[in-house]
Design an enzyme around this catalytic site. Structure first.
Site, PDB file in Angstrom:
ATOM      1  N   HIS A 288       0.796  -1.089   0.023  1.00 14.00           N
ATOM      2  CA  HIS A 288      -0.165  -0.124   0.028  1.00 14.00           C
ATOM      3  C   HIS A 288       0.935   1.305  -0.106  1.00 14.00           C
ATOM      4  O   HIS A 288       0.504   2.179  -0.754  1.00 14.00           O
ATOM      5  CB  HIS A 288      -1.085   0.081   1.338  1.00 14.00           C
TER       6      HIS A 288
ATOM      7  N   LYS B 100     -15.488  -7.874   4.249  1.00  6.46           N
ATOM      8  CA  LYS B 100     -14.206  -8.364   4.756  1.00  6.46           C
ATOM      9  C   LYS B 100     -14.305  -8.103   6.317  1.00  6.46           C
ATOM     10  O   LYS B 100     -14.639  -7.288   6.810  1.00  6.46           O
ATOM     11  CB  LYS B 100     -13.076  -7.437   4.331  1.00  6.46           C
TER      12      LYS B 100
ATOM     13  N   ARG C 266      -2.197  -5.320  -8.236  1.00  9.80           N
ATOM     14  CA  ARG C 266      -0.974  -6.208  -8.112  1.00  9.80           C
ATOM     15  C   ARG C 266      -1.002  -7.398  -9.199  1.00  9.80           C
ATOM     16  O   ARG C 266      -0.081  -7.952  -9.751  1.00  9.80           O
ATOM     17  CB  ARG C 266      -1.257  -7.212  -6.654  1.00  9.80           C
TER      18      ARG C 266
ATOM     19  N   SER D  12      -3.267  -7.594   2.813  1.00  8.72           N
ATOM     20  CA  SER D  12      -3.646  -7.476   4.287  1.00  8.72           C
ATOM     21  C   SER D  12      -4.293  -8.650   4.701  1.00  8.72           C
ATOM     22  O   SER D  12      -3.810  -9.209   5.640  1.00  8.72           O
ATOM     23  CB  SER D  12      -4.715  -6.533   4.598  1.00  8.72           C
TER      24      SER D  12
HETATM   25  O1  PNS Z   1      -9.111  -2.742   0.454  1.00  9.80           O
HETATM   26  P1  PNS Z   1     -10.102  -2.600  -0.533  1.00  9.80           P
HETATM   27  O2  PNS Z   1     -11.096  -3.809  -0.559  1.00  9.80           O
HETATM   28  O3  PNS Z   1      -9.532  -2.349  -1.967  1.00  9.80           O
HETATM   29  O4  PNS Z   1     -11.031  -1.707  -0.235  1.00  9.80           O
HETATM   30  C1  PNS Z   1     -12.312  -1.498  -1.114  1.00  9.80           C
HETATM   31  C2  PNS Z   1     -13.044   0.002  -0.772  1.00  9.80           C
HETATM   32  C3  PNS Z   1     -13.257  -0.017   0.610  1.00  9.80           C
HETATM   33  C4  PNS Z   1     -12.088   1.071  -1.113  1.00  9.80           C
HETATM   34  C5  PNS Z   1     -14.313  -0.076  -1.657  1.00  9.80           C
HETATM   35  O5  PNS Z   1     -15.173  -1.303  -1.317  1.00  9.80           O
HETATM   36  C6  PNS Z   1     -15.116   1.096  -1.662  1.00  9.80           C
HETATM   37  O6  PNS Z   1     -14.758   2.188  -2.219  1.00  9.80           O
HETATM   38  N1  PNS Z   1     -16.151   1.054  -0.814  1.00  9.80           N
HETATM   39  C7  PNS Z   1     -17.012   2.213  -0.554  1.00  9.80           C
HETATM   40  C8  PNS Z   1     -18.384   1.897  -1.284  1.00  9.80           C
HETATM   41  C9  PNS Z   1     -18.605   2.260  -2.459  1.00  9.80           C
HETATM   42  O7  PNS Z   1     -18.126   3.388  -2.945  1.00  9.80           O
HETATM   43  N2  PNS Z   1     -19.045   0.982  -3.324  1.00  9.80           N
HETATM   44  C10 PNS Z   1     -19.187   1.248  -4.755  1.00  9.80           C
HETATM   45  C11 PNS Z   1     -18.173   1.129  -5.727  1.00  9.80           C
HETATM   46  S1  PNS Z   1     -18.350   1.039  -7.344  1.00  9.80           S
END
Ligand code: PNS
Length: 161
Positions: free
Chosen positions: A17, A41, A90, A127
């Protein structure tokens, strides 16, 4: 002035990250590292704990701040005046997971995404794997800052007890 967001669960933040955040910081005037909760998660660290670990890990970069968000990323970005998402990739599986989200975000509000290819040493680091290895007694120090590694060790002991 271009503000970008590096969103993620960061449970916990890894050196992978930080590679992406540091490279985003070199590309944009300001970077907001936004800790969201991915409902799919289950975590080891609370959002506040993740934020504190990130704040310390990012403290050397003057243009980088950290924040919590809930709800839609596009709403957070609109409220914060952020126009770009910078997301690390990745593997091909990451690209498959991230691409529809990037397209949905752009369709919703015009929020665009740039993908940052992960540096090869971190391509297998996540993670979730860090949590699994640490939970089973393995050494995860090579993948974390010393401060994060210490908190992960402590949490692994707490969870084992
Ligand atoms: O660690 P991650 O799994 O890459 O994180 C994902 C995260 C939290 C960044 C993603 O799930 C997110 O943006 N969630 C917010 C809710 C949202 O906007 N959902 C629609 C996405 S198109």
């Amino acid at each position: 002035m271009t503000r970008a967001v590096c969103p993620g669960s960061y449970d916990p933040v890894t050196l992978g990250h930080l590679d992406v955040i540091g490279r985003a910081a070199a590309m944009f005037d300001e970077v907001v590292v936004a800790v969201g909760s991915n409902m799919a998660k289950r975590g080891w660290f609370s959002p506040e704990e993740r934020l504190a670990l990130l704040r310390e890990a990012c403290s050397a970069w003057p243009g980088v701040s950290v924040a919590l968000f809930s709800g839609l990323l596009v709403d957070f970005c609109r409220a914060e005046g952020i126009g770009v998402v910078a997301k690390g990739i990745r593997t091909a599986a990451d690209a498959e997971y991230e691409l529809p989200m990037a397209q949905m975000n752009r369709r919703l509000t015009g929020l665009d995404t740039v993908f940052v290819p992960c540096a090869p040493p971190w391509s297998f680091v996540s993670s979730s794997l860090v949590r699994e290895v640490a939970g089973l007694g393995g050494d995860v120090a090579p993948f974390l800052t010393p401060a994060v590694a210490e908190q992960v060790r402590r949490r692994a002991v707490e969870r084992a007890g």
